[in-house]
Each structure stands twice: as structure tokens, then as C-alpha cells.
Design a protein around this motif. Structure first.
Motif, short mmCIF file in Angstrom:
data_model
loop_
_atom_site.label_atom_id
_atom_site.label_comp_id
_atom_site.label_asym_id
_atom_site.label_seq_id
_atom_site.Cartn_x
_atom_site.Cartn_y
_atom_site.Cartn_z
N ALA A 113 59.91 -38.01 -5.66
CA ALA A 113 59.35 -37.11 -6.67
C ALA A 113 58.76 -37.90 -7.84
CB ALA A 113 60.40 -36.13 -7.15
N ASP A 114 59.48 -38.90 -8.33
CA ASP A 114 58.97 -39.69 -9.45
C ASP A 114 57.66 -40.38 -9.10
OD1 ASP A 114 60.85 -39.02 -11.36
OD2 ASP A 114 62.10 -40.78 -10.99
N TYR A 115 57.59 -40.91 -7.91
CA TYR A 115 56.35 -41.54 -7.45
C TYR A 115 55.20 -40.53 -7.47
CZ TYR A 115 52.88 -42.81 -3.92
OH TYR A 115 51.70 -43.02 -3.24
N LEU A 116 55.42 -39.37 -6.86
CA LEU A 116 54.36 -38.37 -6.75
C LEU A 116 53.97 -37.80 -8.10
CD1 LEU A 116 55.76 -36.49 -3.64
CD2 LEU A 116 53.67 -37.87 -3.69
N TRP A 117 54.96 -37.38 -8.87
CA TRP A 117 54.68 -36.73 -10.16
C TRP A 117 54.09 -37.71 -11.17
CZ3 TRP A 117 54.40 -31.71 -11.44
CH2 TRP A 117 54.89 -30.79 -10.50
N GLY A 118 54.25 -39.00 -10.94
CA GLY A 118 53.60 -39.99 -11.79
C GLY A 118 52.08 -39.87 -11.75
N TYR A 119 51.56 -39.33 -10.66
CA TYR A 119 50.11 -39.13 -10.54
C TYR A 119 49.58 -38.07 -11.50
CZ TYR A 119 49.16 -42.26 -6.65
OH TYR A 119 48.98 -43.38 -5.89
N THR A 120 50.46 -37.20 -11.99
CA THR A 120 50.02 -36.14 -12.91
C THR A 120 50.73 -36.27 -14.26
OG1 THR A 120 51.73 -34.58 -12.15
CG2 THR A 120 49.58 -34.53 -11.01
N ASP A 121 51.26 -37.45 -14.55
CA ASP A 121 52.02 -37.66 -15.79
C ASP A 121 53.15 -36.64 -15.92
OD1 ASP A 121 50.57 -39.91 -16.60
OD2 ASP A 121 49.01 -38.64 -17.50
N TYR A 122 53.76 -36.29 -14.78
CA TYR A 122 54.91 -35.39 -14.73
C TYR A 122 54.60 -34.00 -15.28
CZ TYR A 122 57.22 -39.70 -13.57
OH TYR A 122 57.56 -40.88 -12.96
N GLU A 143 42.56 -37.38 -3.17
CA GLU A 143 41.98 -38.54 -2.49
C GLU A 143 42.68 -39.83 -2.92
OE1 GLU A 143 37.78 -38.25 -3.24
OE2 GLU A 143 37.66 -36.37 -2.12
N ARG A 144 42.96 -39.97 -4.23
CA ARG A 144 43.67 -41.18 -4.71
C ARG A 144 45.08 -41.26 -4.14
NH1 ARG A 144 41.27 -39.45 -9.30
NH2 ARG A 144 43.23 -38.80 -10.30
N LEU A 145 45.79 -40.13 -4.18
CA LEU A 145 47.16 -40.11 -3.66
C LEU A 145 47.16 -40.38 -2.16
CD1 LEU A 145 50.19 -39.73 -3.92
CD2 LEU A 145 49.81 -37.24 -3.97
N SER A 146 46.25 -39.77 -1.44
CA SER A 146 46.14 -39.98 0.01
C SER A 146 45.92 -41.45 0.32
CB SER A 146 44.98 -39.15 0.57
OG SER A 146 44.70 -39.51 1.89
N SER A 164 46.87 -29.70 -0.08
CA SER A 164 47.76 -28.58 0.28
C SER A 164 49.21 -28.92 -0.05
CB SER A 164 47.63 -28.26 1.77
OG SER A 164 46.36 -27.75 2.06
N PHE A 165 49.59 -30.15 0.21
CA PHE A 165 50.94 -30.62 -0.10
C PHE A 165 51.20 -30.55 -1.61
CE2 PHE A 165 53.21 -34.63 -1.34
CZ PHE A 165 54.50 -34.22 -0.99
N MET A 166 50.23 -30.97 -2.42
CA MET A 166 50.38 -30.93 -3.87
C MET A 166 50.55 -29.49 -4.36
SD MET A 166 47.56 -33.85 -4.80
CE MET A 166 47.56 -33.52 -6.55
N MET A 171 52.76 -29.56 -7.73
CA MET A 171 52.02 -30.51 -8.57
C MET A 171 50.73 -29.86 -9.07
SD MET A 171 52.39 -34.11 -6.46
CE MET A 171 51.35 -35.03 -7.60
N VAL A 172 50.23 -28.91 -8.27
CA VAL A 172 49.01 -28.17 -8.59
C VAL A 172 49.34 -26.68 -8.53
CG1 VAL A 172 46.68 -27.62 -7.80
CG2 VAL A 172 47.51 -29.97 -7.68
N ASN A 173 48.86 -25.94 -9.51
CA ASN A 173 48.99 -24.48 -9.50
C ASN A 173 47.60 -23.91 -9.28
OD1 ASN A 173 49.21 -21.73 -10.04
ND2 ASN A 173 50.68 -22.01 -11.69
N ASP A 174 47.37 -23.37 -8.10
CA ASP A 174 46.08 -22.79 -7.74
C ASP A 174 46.16 -21.29 -7.49
OD1 ASP A 174 44.10 -24.73 -7.96
OD2 ASP A 174 44.46 -25.55 -5.97
N HIS A 175 47.20 -20.62 -8.02
CA HIS A 175 47.20 -19.16 -7.91
C HIS A 175 45.98 -18.64 -8.65
CE1 HIS A 175 51.10 -18.39 -6.08
NE2 HIS A 175 51.63 -19.32 -6.84
N VAL A 176 45.29 -17.69 -8.04
CA VAL A 176 44.11 -17.12 -8.69
C VAL A 176 44.53 -16.37 -9.95
CG1 VAL A 176 42.76 -17.02 -6.55
CG2 VAL A 176 44.14 -15.03 -7.26
N ASP A 177 43.58 -16.22 -10.86
CA ASP A 177 43.88 -15.62 -12.16
C ASP A 177 44.56 -14.26 -12.06
OD1 ASP A 177 42.76 -17.85 -13.33
OD2 ASP A 177 40.89 -16.86 -13.90
#
Length: 189
Positions: A113-122, A143-146, A164-166, A171-177
Motif C-alpha cells: 500500500a505504501d508503495y502504491l499510494w506514494g504515487y498519489t502522495d497518499y 502508465e507510470r505505475l504500470s 481499473s486496479f487504481m 487510489m482514484v475516485n471515478d464515480h460520476v457526479d
């Protein structure tokens, strides 16, 4: 409740959408499960994978990372015979390969988790999407994480799978408005 369109009418898809999708997680076991399932999805629908999730949990010992890292070729062959999983040997072998890579990351970063979330500054990346059609298949971040995951030996981690994993691990919130889950478990206004 209004949902993102992709959740459809399938109760299992709706439950996943409402309770898991885009909910931030720091649990390495859950994160590994989602990475494994997203890899299994390649070329298939998420609905197919979600309906096989329980069989995957049994086959891969509830995605216990050290145990998956030690799976033998014979055990993977036995799993391939299971009608409950997607019987693509490369995808099945990637669970073992990726478990081994996760163990290496845990040594280096403390947790996956720390490795992954480091990509988004937690911090969760919160996007504004009007419709499901506005959600991209991949982004510069995926693309960078991949690229780094592949460099570290991971399999089935292309930028589309990783995006999709993010979403899956929040790590990403893509729920529509208009979705009722947009602000749930997030600091979104």
C-alpha cells in the motif's frame, strides 16, 4: 440510489460498486486480491470475474500473499482444472509471480500500500465525470505505475488494467457526479 451506469442491474455488481469501488484501501491482502482479479479480467468483463471471485478466494487461499508466492507448478495446474476460475495459465501464474514481487516491495517500502499510494502522495485522486463514457481507460499515472510494476517483474499489469486496479483500491475516485457513492468514503464535495 443513483449509481454509475456500469453497475447495471446485477446485484453483485451493484454491491461491489456501492461498497468497494473507489473506496481507499491500505490493506495489502485486499490490494493483492484486487490486482489479481483485475489481471484475470483482461479481455473479459468485470461481471464475469466478480461472479468467480469466491472460487478465486478458495483457490488462492484468500489471497494470502506469502502462501501465493509459494504455490507450486502442480498446485497451479490443479487450480487450472477448477471450473470456478478463469482457466488461463498465464493469468493463474501471474498470481504467484505478482505475490513474489509484492513480497519484494514490502521489504523495500514496508507495505505494498505504501508503495502504491506514494504515487498519489497518499491522497485519493478525485475526478469529475459526468458520464461513464467520460472515464478514460488509462492515464499518465496508470502508465507510470504500470511501467514500474513491469520493471519489478509484475505480470498482467498494463496501464488499462492498472487504471481499473487504481479505481478498485480507491487510489482514484471515478464515480460520476450524479452517483450516490461519489462522496461516500471520500472528502469530495
Amino acid at each position: 440510489m443513483k449509481r454509475c451506469q456500469w453497475a447495471g442491474e446485477d446485484p453483485l455488481m451493484q454491491q461491489y460498486h456501492d461498497r468497494e469501488w473507489c473506496v481507499p484501501s491500505g490493506d495489502d491482502r485486499y490490494i493483492f486480491e484486487m490486482l489479481s482479479l483485475e489481471g484475470a479480467q483482461a479481455g473479459l468483463s468485470w461481471r464475469v470475474v466478480l461472479h468467480k471471485r469466491e472460487a478465486y478466494r478458495v483457490a488462492f487461499h484468500d489471497f494470502d500473499i506469502p502462501r501465493c508466492a509459494k504455490l507450486t507448478d502442480e498446485e497451479l495446474g490443479d487450480i487450472k482444472m477448477d471450473q470456478g476460475v478463469i482457466r488461463h495459465m498465464g493469468k493463474l501464474e501471474s498470481v504467484r509471480t505478482n505475490a513474489r514481487a509484492v513480497l519484494e516491495i514490502q521489504k523495500e517500502f514496508g507495505t505494498f500500500a505504501d508503495y502504491l499510494w506514494g504515487y498519489t502522495d497518499y491522497t485519493q485522486v478525485v475526478n469529475r465525470r459526468k458520464t461513464d463514457a467520460d472515464i478514460p481507460a488509462s492515464t499518465g499515472l496508470s502508465e507510470r505505475l504500470s511501467k514500474d510494476l513491469k520493471k519489478r517483474g509484475f505480470k498482467f499489469t498494463g496501464p488499462v488494467i492498472i487504471y481499473s486496479f487504481m479505481q478498485a483500491i480507491g487510489m482514484v475516485n471515478d464515480h460520476v457526479d450524479a452517483c450516490g457513492c461519489r462522496t461516500k468514503n471520500s472528502n469530495v464535495n
